[in-house]
Design a protein around this motif. Structure first.
Motif, PDB file in Angstrom:
ATOM      1  N   ARG A  48       0.827  -1.206   0.000  1.00 49.83           N
ATOM      2  CA  ARG A  48       0.000   0.000   0.000  1.00 49.83           C
ATOM      3  C   ARG A  48       0.861   1.255   0.000  1.00 49.83           C
ATOM      4  O   ARG A  48       0.508   2.259  -0.626  1.00 49.83           O
ATOM      5  CB  ARG A  48      -0.893  -0.043   1.237  1.00 49.83           C
ATOM      6  N   HIS A  49       1.987   1.204   0.680  1.00 43.88           N
ATOM      7  CA  HIS A  49       2.850   2.375   0.784  1.00 43.88           C
ATOM      8  C   HIS A  49       3.888   2.446  -0.326  1.00 43.88           C
ATOM      9  O   HIS A  49       4.359   3.535  -0.668  1.00 43.88           O
ATOM     10  CB  HIS A  49       3.553   2.386   2.151  1.00 43.88           C
ATOM     11  N   ASP A  50       4.254   1.307  -0.902  1.00 45.67           N
ATOM     12  CA  ASP A  50       5.260   1.303  -1.968  1.00 45.67           C
ATOM     13  C   ASP A  50       5.060   0.055  -2.821  1.00 45.67           C
ATOM     14  O   ASP A  50       5.454  -1.043  -2.434  1.00 45.67           O
ATOM     15  CB  ASP A  50       6.666   1.321  -1.372  1.00 45.67           C
ATOM     16  N   LEU A  51       4.471   0.228  -4.004  1.00 44.94           N
ATOM     17  CA  LEU A  51       4.200  -0.907  -4.876  1.00 44.94           C
ATOM     18  C   LEU A  51       5.455  -1.413  -5.571  1.00 44.94           C
ATOM     19  O   LEU A  51       5.507  -2.573  -5.983  1.00 44.94           O
ATOM     20  CB  LEU A  51       3.166  -0.516  -5.939  1.00 44.94           C
ATOM     21  N   CYS A  77      -2.868  -2.768  -4.287  1.00 40.54           N
ATOM     22  CA  CYS A  77      -3.374  -1.700  -5.166  1.00 40.54           C
ATOM     23  C   CYS A  77      -4.757  -1.243  -4.716  1.00 40.54           C
ATOM     24  O   CYS A  77      -5.060  -0.039  -4.716  1.00 40.54           O
ATOM     25  CB  CYS A  77      -3.416  -2.194  -6.610  1.00 40.54           C
ATOM     26  N   ARG A  80      -4.328   0.906  -1.707  1.00 35.77           N
ATOM     27  CA  ARG A  80      -3.703   2.183  -2.050  1.00 35.77           C
ATOM     28  C   ARG A  80      -4.692   3.129  -2.727  1.00 35.77           C
ATOM     29  O   ARG A  80      -4.763   4.325  -2.417  1.00 35.77           O
ATOM     30  CB  ARG A  80      -2.507   1.927  -2.964  1.00 35.77           C
TER      31      ARG A  80
END
Length: 495
Positions: A48-51, A77, A80
């Motif tokens: 969620r913070h860094d794909l 995703c 996010r």
């Protein structure tokens, strides 16, 4: 010749299956805390913070992880884009996984029998035809186990596996008629790879089932060539997956094997009801020496037995490859047995076995009904789920490092966005895993000097300590912030 079931019997089976499915949906609403839920929630948190570069899901380290699967990427995703909490997203994922599993079982059962009640009986057999010793594990789909793991990638992967077998069976049969071109086989290869990436152990089960399906069809040269093309594409997908090196997992061992040793305990108590399915497989083998369910069962037993004999205990995760064909076989045999008397006999015996299995797992009702409202006999079978660490979230923020003991604290805390010093699960890709574990043990040891504890906290950038008021509570440089269930205390590290 396929027989049509008496409508009342089919409706009864479908109604029973519908009730069980409704129970599972209500369980998803509650989403009981147990097992690996924290790992999967932490994985969604990182994505969620860094794909692109999420890092280790449990500790503050930049390492790959096999938990970053295609399905977890989708859920990351969703989290996010939607802004929904991770636990809401996991509930949505659980609903999708359950729907995929049920539809997959329905399709697969339909490839084996036109018996109207076969899909519903297959669902009931998969959920209840186990044993009288309760057993819960990811990838094992008895009702109680499924209730606790329904949000896990293993359920999604198993659902894909049933669709994979159904699709593959049709492709093998339609190859000679020109209905299954190369594109179909390439799609099957890609799907096979996705299953392996989502849950490696379910991928092994899917592979064994696929092998049985193909061998049972005794296809010609054209099928083997197209199958080779699909296999090549699947291997390419595995090789190119960017989040972790799939093939490096073949070198995993050590803690992974010791964790799985218990899979070989009390096999009779856990699975003796499946013997009814073994009898059904024997009947099918007598009718057809190339029966796909029989071959599937033999392959599953061979892998599990080889793991037990060689000490590769993790191979016990292939047990569903022996259970699934037996459970499906007895569900199908109710409608496929030759004479009416035989079919009625199968139906009665299966009904009794399902009733025994259902009573064994009746405690699952406790996940949707308060324990105090349950009949005493049912309440005795109920196992209370874990309590979460939501009580920490007003203070502990995303990315903070928490010093927590091994076991449940280390398994649960990362679900809320924080890291722990040592991972709560064996991590093949974390090179300093042993050192981290030793640091945690040293920190919480009774005789460890305060200065050494402080050095450990500084080395790993720890901002918070969770303990039960014991050794950590007497440490220097800690300030009590909050208290949680079971006497747990949250301490802030005073810099």
């Amino acid at each position: 010749m396929t027989r049509t079931a008496p409508r009342p019997a089919a409706l009864a089976a479908q109604a029973a299956a519908a009730v069980v499915v409704l129970l599972l949906v209500l369980v998803i609403v509650r989403l009981p805390w147990a097992g690996d839920l924290g790992m999967h929630a932490a994985t969604v948190q990182r994505l969620r913070h860094d794909l692109v570069d999420p890092g280790n899901p449990l500790v503050d380290a930049d390492t790959p992880s096999p938990y970053y699967s295609p399905w977890m990427l989708v859920l990351g995703c969703v989290a996010r884009v939607s802004g929904l909490s991770v636990f809401v997203v996991l509930r949505l994922g659980a609903l999708a996984g359950l729907a995929l599993l049920l539809s997959g079982v329905w399709r697969y059962a339909r490839t084996l029998s036109g018996y109207r009640a076969a899909p519903a009986l297959a669902v009931l057999s998969l959920l209840f035809l186990w044993g009288t010793v309760l057993f819960n594990w990811s990838g094992f789909y008895g009702l109680n186990s499924l209730a606790l793991t329904v949000s896990y990638p293993s359920v999604f992967a198993l659902g894909l596996a049933f669709h994979f077998w159904a699709w593959l069976g049709r492709a093998v049969r339609g190859a000679d008629d020109g209905d299954a071109g190369l594109g179909v086989w390439l799609g099957l290869g890609a799907l096979w790879a996705v299953i392996l990436l989502c849950h490696q152990f379910s991928g092994v089960v899917a592979t064994l089932g696929a092998l049985a399906t193909v061998v049972a069809a005794r296809p010609g040269r054209v099928v083997w060539l197209r199958l080779g093309g699909g296999l090549a594409l699947g291997l390419a997908v595995l090789l190119l997956w960017p989040y972790y090196d799939f093939f490096a997992l073949f070198g995993a061992g050590g803690d992974l094997e010791s964790v799985h040793r218990s899979l070989y305990d009390d096999l009779f108590g856990r699975y003796w009801l499946v013997l009814l399915g073994v009898v059904a497989l024997g009947v099918r083998w007598w009718r057809d020496r190339w029966d796909p369910l029989v071959l599937f069962f033999v392959l599953g037993v061979a892998v599990v037995a080889a793991g037990g004999l060689s000490g590769h205990w993790s191979w016990g995760r292939a047990l569903p490859a022996a259970l699934i064909p037996a459970q499906i076989a007895v569900a199908v045999e109710v409608g496929e047995a030759g004479r009416r008397g035989a079919r009625v006999g199968w139906a009665y015996v299966l009904g009794v076995a399902l009733a025994v299995g259902a009573w064994t797992q009746v405690g699952t009702v406790g996940y949707v009904v308060e324990r105090g409202d349950l009949p005493e006999a049912v309440a005795e079978k109920y196992r209370r789920p874990w309590e979460g660490y939501h009580w920490m979230t007003p203070w502990v923020k995303y990315g903070d490092v928490v010093m927590a003991r091994a076991g449940r604290p280390a398994r649960q805390i990362p679900a809320y966005g924080a890291y722990t010093v040592a991972p709560g699960y064996p991590d093949f890709f974390l090179s300093d895993e042993g050192r981290r574990g030793a640091a945690v043990r040293r920190y919480f040891a009774e005789g460890t000097p305060g200065r050494e504890r402080g050095e450990i906290l500084r080395e790993y950038g720890v901002r918070w300590v969770v303990d039960t008021g014991g050794a950590a509570g007497r440490g220097v440089g800690l300030r009590e912030v909050a208290r949680g269930p079971r006497g747990q205390v949250l301490y802030a590290v005073v810099r």
